[in-house]
Motif scaffolding. Structure first.
Motif, PDB file in Angstrom:
ATOM      1  N   SER A 217       0.837  -1.208   0.000  1.00  0.00           N
ATOM      2  CA  SER A 217       0.000   0.000   0.000  1.00  0.00           C
ATOM      3  C   SER A 217       0.867   1.250   0.000  1.00  0.00           C
ATOM      4  CB  SER A 217      -0.920   0.008   1.215  1.00  0.00           C
ATOM      5  OG  SER A 217      -0.171   0.142   2.401  1.00  0.00           O
ATOM      6  N   ALA A 218       2.083   1.118   0.529  1.00  0.00           N
ATOM      7  CA  ALA A 218       3.024   2.245   0.536  1.00  0.00           C
ATOM      8  C   ALA A 218       4.432   1.674   0.536  1.00  0.00           C
ATOM      9  CB  ALA A 218       2.814   3.129   1.767  1.00  0.00           C
ATOM     10  N   ALA A 219       5.406   2.489   0.098  1.00  0.00           N
ATOM     11  CA  ALA A 219       6.793   2.028   0.074  1.00  0.00           C
ATOM     12  C   ALA A 219       7.728   3.202   0.318  1.00  0.00           C
ATOM     13  CB  ALA A 219       7.107   1.368  -1.268  1.00  0.00           C
ATOM     14  N   PHE A 220       8.849   2.897   0.993  1.00  0.00           N
ATOM     15  CA  PHE A 220       9.861   3.913   1.329  1.00  0.00           C
ATOM     16  C   PHE A 220      11.169   3.452   0.709  1.00  0.00           C
ATOM     17  CE2 PHE A 220       7.562   6.643   4.258  1.00  0.00           C
ATOM     18  CZ  PHE A 220       6.418   5.886   4.465  1.00  0.00           C
ATOM     19  N   TRP A 230      10.887  -2.153  -9.581  1.00  0.00           N
ATOM     20  CA  TRP A 230      10.080  -3.280  -9.076  1.00  0.00           C
ATOM     21  C   TRP A 230       8.943  -2.779  -8.184  1.00  0.00           C
ATOM     22  CZ3 TRP A 230      10.534  -4.864  -3.717  1.00  0.00           C
ATOM     23  CH2 TRP A 230       9.805  -6.015  -3.400  1.00  0.00           C
ATOM     24  N   LEU A 231       9.253  -1.785  -7.344  1.00  0.00           N
ATOM     25  CA  LEU A 231       8.196  -1.255  -6.461  1.00  0.00           C
ATOM     26  C   LEU A 231       7.043  -0.692  -7.278  1.00  0.00           C
ATOM     27  CD1 LEU A 231      10.241   0.461  -3.601  1.00  0.00           C
ATOM     28  CD2 LEU A 231       8.702  -1.509  -3.427  1.00  0.00           C
ATOM     29  N   THR A 232       7.346   0.088  -8.329  1.00  0.00           N
ATOM     30  CA  THR A 232       6.240   0.666  -9.105  1.00  0.00           C
ATOM     31  C   THR A 232       5.336  -0.438  -9.649  1.00  0.00           C
ATOM     32  OG1 THR A 232       7.465   0.707 -11.200  1.00  0.00           O
ATOM     33  CG2 THR A 232       7.581   2.702  -9.841  1.00  0.00           C
ATOM     34  N   ARG A 233       5.958  -1.593  -9.978  1.00  0.00           N
ATOM     35  CA  ARG A 233       5.187  -2.678 -10.620  1.00  0.00           C
ATOM     36  C   ARG A 233       4.424  -3.540  -9.625  1.00  0.00           C
ATOM     37  NH1 ARG A 233       8.548  -6.161 -12.704  1.00  0.00           N
ATOM     38  NH2 ARG A 233      10.534  -5.289 -12.042  1.00  0.00           N
ATOM     39  N   THR A 234       4.718  -3.364  -8.299  1.00  0.00           N
ATOM     40  CA  THR A 234       4.086  -4.234  -7.295  1.00  0.00           C
ATOM     41  C   THR A 234       3.241  -3.447  -6.286  1.00  0.00           C
ATOM     42  OG1 THR A 234       6.148  -4.155  -6.031  1.00  0.00           O
ATOM     43  CG2 THR A 234       5.815  -6.072  -7.442  1.00  0.00           C
ATOM     44  N   GLN A 236      -0.122  -1.711  -4.759  1.00  0.00           N
ATOM     45  CA  GLN A 236      -1.577  -1.893  -4.826  1.00  0.00           C
ATOM     46  C   GLN A 236      -2.200  -0.682  -5.531  1.00  0.00           C
ATOM     47  OE1 GLN A 236      -2.957  -2.090  -0.798  1.00  0.00           O
ATOM     48  NE2 GLN A 236      -1.848  -3.970  -0.346  1.00  0.00           N
ATOM     49  N   PRO A 237      -3.442  -0.800  -5.984  1.00  0.00           N
ATOM     50  CA  PRO A 237      -4.125   0.371  -6.520  1.00  0.00           C
ATOM     51  C   PRO A 237      -4.069   1.531  -5.519  1.00  0.00           C
ATOM     52  CG  PRO A 237      -5.384  -1.600  -6.975  1.00  0.00           C
ATOM     53  CD  PRO A 237      -4.245  -2.021  -6.089  1.00  0.00           C
ATOM     54  N   SER A 238      -3.778   2.722  -6.030  1.00  0.00           N
ATOM     55  CA  SER A 238      -3.640   3.947  -5.218  1.00  0.00           C
ATOM     56  C   SER A 238      -2.460   3.908  -4.246  1.00  0.00           C
ATOM     57  CB  SER A 238      -4.913   4.276  -4.428  1.00  0.00           C
ATOM     58  OG  SER A 238      -5.992   4.408  -5.314  1.00  0.00           O
ATOM     59  N   GLY A 239      -1.542   2.966  -4.445  1.00  0.00           N
ATOM     60  CA  GLY A 239      -0.370   2.900  -3.566  1.00  0.00           C
ATOM     61  C   GLY A 239       0.523   4.119  -3.733  1.00  0.00           C
ATOM     62  N   VAL A 240       1.267   4.446  -2.657  1.00  0.00           N
ATOM     63  CA  VAL A 240       2.144   5.629  -2.691  1.00  0.00           C
ATOM     64  C   VAL A 240       3.576   5.232  -2.348  1.00  0.00           C
ATOM     65  CG1 VAL A 240       0.615   7.594  -2.351  1.00  0.00           C
ATOM     66  CG2 VAL A 240       1.233   6.190  -0.392  1.00  0.00           C
ATOM     67  N   ILE A 241       4.505   5.753  -3.146  1.00  0.00           N
ATOM     68  CA  ILE A 241       5.930   5.456  -2.937  1.00  0.00           C
ATOM     69  C   ILE A 241       6.647   6.762  -2.586  1.00  0.00           C
ATOM     70  CG2 ILE A 241       8.053   4.585  -4.005  1.00  0.00           C
ATOM     71  CD1 ILE A 241       6.278   3.228  -6.134  1.00  0.00           C
ATOM     72  N   ALA A 242       7.456   6.728  -1.526  1.00  0.00           N
ATOM     73  CA  ALA A 242       8.341   7.859  -1.231  1.00  0.00           C
ATOM     74  C   ALA A 242       9.713   7.532  -1.804  1.00  0.00           C
ATOM     75  CB  ALA A 242       8.439   8.075   0.276  1.00  0.00           C
ATOM     76  N   PHE A 259       0.936   3.770 -13.117  1.00  0.00           N
ATOM     77  CA  PHE A 259       0.365   5.090 -12.831  1.00  0.00           C
ATOM     78  C   PHE A 259      -1.037   5.231 -13.435  1.00  0.00           C
ATOM     79  CE2 PHE A 259       5.035   5.360 -13.248  1.00  0.00           C
ATOM     80  CZ  PHE A 259       5.332   5.527 -11.910  1.00  0.00           C
ATOM     81  N   ILE A 260      -1.209   4.709 -14.666  1.00  0.00           N
ATOM     82  CA  ILE A 260      -2.505   4.949 -15.315  1.00  0.00           C
ATOM     83  C   ILE A 260      -3.513   3.827 -15.086  1.00  0.00           C
ATOM     84  CG2 ILE A 260      -1.442   6.427 -17.064  1.00  0.00           C
ATOM     85  CD1 ILE A 260      -1.741   4.226 -19.105  1.00  0.00           C
ATOM     86  N   LEU A 261      -3.037   2.623 -14.689  1.00  0.00           N
ATOM     87  CA  LEU A 261      -3.993   1.532 -14.446  1.00  0.00           C
ATOM     88  C   LEU A 261      -4.211   1.252 -12.961  1.00  0.00           C
ATOM     89  CD1 LEU A 261      -3.082  -1.014 -17.271  1.00  0.00           C
ATOM     90  CD2 LEU A 261      -4.877   0.724 -17.242  1.00  0.00           C
ATOM     91  N   ARG A 262      -3.222   1.636 -12.111  1.00  0.00           N
ATOM     92  CA  ARG A 262      -3.400   1.404 -10.667  1.00  0.00           C
ATOM     93  C   ARG A 262      -3.404   2.710  -9.864  1.00  0.00           C
ATOM     94  NH1 ARG A 262       0.484  -3.923  -9.590  1.00  0.00           N
ATOM     95  NH2 ARG A 262      -0.945  -5.459 -10.499  1.00  0.00           N
ATOM     96  N   GLY A 263      -3.214   3.814 -10.541  1.00  0.00           N
ATOM     97  CA  GLY A 263      -3.222   5.096  -9.815  1.00  0.00           C
ATOM     98  C   GLY A 263      -2.080   5.221  -8.813  1.00  0.00           C
ATOM     99  N   VAL A 264      -0.973   4.512  -9.082  1.00  0.00           N
ATOM    100  CA  VAL A 264       0.187   4.580  -8.181  1.00  0.00           C
ATOM    101  C   VAL A 264       0.748   5.994  -8.193  1.00  0.00           C
ATOM    102  CG1 VAL A 264       2.580   3.762  -7.907  1.00  0.00           C
ATOM    103  CG2 VAL A 264       0.733   2.133  -8.436  1.00  0.00           C
ATOM    104  N   ARG A 265       1.178   6.460  -7.010  1.00  0.00           N
ATOM    105  CA  ARG A 265       1.761   7.807  -6.919  1.00  0.00           C
ATOM    106  C   ARG A 265       3.197   7.718  -6.428  1.00  0.00           C
ATOM    107  NH1 ARG A 265      -2.805   9.772  -3.232  1.00  0.00           N
ATOM    108  NH2 ARG A 265      -2.945   7.503  -3.094  1.00  0.00           N
ATOM    109  N   LEU A 266       4.070   8.424  -7.115  1.00  0.00           N
ATOM    110  CA  LEU A 266       5.495   8.449  -6.783  1.00  0.00           C
ATOM    111  C   LEU A 266       5.793   9.833  -6.211  1.00  0.00           C
ATOM    112  CD1 LEU A 266       8.197   6.948  -6.980  1.00  0.00           C
ATOM    113  CD2 LEU A 266       8.389   7.728  -9.348  1.00  0.00           C
ATOM    114  N   ILE A 267       6.126   9.870  -4.916  1.00  0.00           N
ATOM    115  CA  ILE A 267       6.307  11.156  -4.228  1.00  0.00           C
ATOM    116  C   ILE A 267       7.797  11.370  -3.965  1.00  0.00           C
ATOM    117  CG2 ILE A 267       5.657  12.542  -2.206  1.00  0.00           C
ATOM    118  CD1 ILE A 267       3.211  11.659  -3.837  1.00  0.00           C
TER     119      ILE A 267
END
Ligand SMILES: NC(=O)c1ccc[n+]([C@@H]2O[C@H](COP(=O)([O-])OP(=O)(O)OC[C@H]3O[C@@H](n4cnc5c(N)ncnc54)[C@H](OP(=O)(O)O)[C@@H]3O)[C@@H](O)[C@H]2O)c1
Length: 328
Positions: A217-220, A230-234, A236-242, A259-267
């Motif tokens: 759900s989130a990653a640091f 690998w993190l971007t590809r794994t 969850q939907p709407s997951g956020v990466i720092a 980004f476009i199919l799971r709404g992943v956010r890279l912060i």
């Protein structure tokens, strides 16, 4: 004031190297606040800077150390007075302005944070830029809807300074933390400081599809490169990466699909030039709800003369947690 000791970084004949040497106050870069340094710390950037492994330092010779905490000796700025305990991290410290590996420091008042009441000078440097970055990353992901109920949180480079503090803080907030490490002998340590489970870097199957099983759900991310891809590809939907680190590389190979199919956010997280109101707010959190519970397990103490050997170990990925440098 007589001469005092500092770890200065020199560039001679194409080599960059650190050496403990004597210096006088008027040889330090200009500033409004002079303080007696109690402690500094070691961050990855310090190791890159002092060894020349990264082109970090912009003028030589320069006193190393992006972090310092101590007691004000004099100030020409009304916000600070002799006797105040303060923290000074980031900005140009140890990059273009003489840094914290020095018995005295002189810095612009705009870089100074008053020591929060519930932190000691030692604790402030056990946290240092690493703890500040961990807390800033948590703060930013909370603003992007990170919640304990959303699922597992991945922290990589898990035995590193930022990562160990992240694990400690996240577990105290109720997150289920998965720690990813290259050190097989440190799984028990990672569980002690709050990891619910530990993954070994060796043998980790990262797959190669644009979208793999959704795990986090989130990653640091301290590591960058292949692991960040690998993190971007794994996620969850709407997951956020720092994304704050590059201990494993600066590349990022992925596709737009997360980004476009799971709404992943890279912060992106940059601790260097955070505006002062946010910087103070994050330090206040470090002193209260985010104050780590396992600082005694995470931090060790070294001296200025131990630094050159410590930098080499850190660049080889052989250190664990945080090193506090006892200065005075
Ligand atoms: N953006 C910012 O403002 C900011 C602030 C602070 C730090 N940083 C960056 O964040 C990263 C971590 O900093 P730190 O001070 O915590 O450093 P650190 O204590 O050296 O931690 C880095 C960890 O990454 C892992 N690692 C090292 N080499 C690796 C490799 N080749 N491949 C995969 N993993 C590797 C190791 O953990 P394991 O052995 O457990 O895997 C190591 O302990 C650095 O890249 C640093 O420059 C950025």
């Amino acid at each position: 004031m007589n001469k005092f000791n500092a770890l200065r970084v020199f560039s001679e004949g194409g080599d960059v190297f650190p050496r403990v040497t004597e210096i006088a106050l008027d040889e330090l870069a200009a500033g409004d606040v002079v303080f007696k340094t109690a402690y500094s710390s070691v961050n990855y950037k310090d190791a890159l800077a002092a060894t020349g492994a990264g082109k970090i330092i912009r003028k030589f010779p320069l006193t190393g150390g992006i972090d310092a905490a101590g007691t004000v000796v004099s100030s020409s700025d009304g916000r600070f007075k002799a006797g105040d305990e303060i923290i000074c991290t980031s900005y140009d410290m140890g990059v273009a302005h003489d840094g914290g590996y020095s018995q005295y420091c002189r810095v612009p008042a705009g870089w100074v944070v008053p020591l929060p009441k519930t932190l000691s000078l030692f604790e402030a440097m056990a946290l240092g830029t690493a703890g500040y970055t961990a807390a800033l990353a948590i703060h930013l992901l909370e603003q992007n809807d990170m919640q304990p109920a959303s699922g597992k949180v991945l922290v990589n480079g898990a035995t590193g300074g930022v990562a160990t503090l992240c694990i400690d803080m996240l577990s105290a907030l109720g997150y289920q933390v998965t720690a990813l490490t290259g050190k097989d002998g440190e799984h028990a340590f990672l569980k002690k400081i709050g990891a619910a489970e530990v993954l070994a870097r060796k043998g980790l199957d990262m797959g190669s599809r644009p979208l793999e099983k959704a795990l986090w759900s989130a990653a640091f991310d301290s590591v960058g490169g292949e692991q960040l891809g690998w993190l971007t590809r794994t996620m969850q939907p709407s997951g956020v990466i720092a994304s704050f680190g590059n201990a494993g590389g600066i590349e990022l190979n992925t596709t737009v699909l997360p980004f476009i199919l799971r709404g992943v956010r890279l912060i992106g997280v940059d601790s260097g030039f955070t505006p002062m109101p946010l910087r103070r707010k994050v330090w206040q959190r470090l002193a209260t709800d985010l104050k780590p519970r396992h600082l005694a397990d995470i931090a060790s103490t070294i001296t200025m003369s131990d630094l050159p050997a410590y930098f080499e170990k850190m660049l080889k990925g052989e250190t664990r947690g945080r090193a506090v440098v006892r200065i005075s």
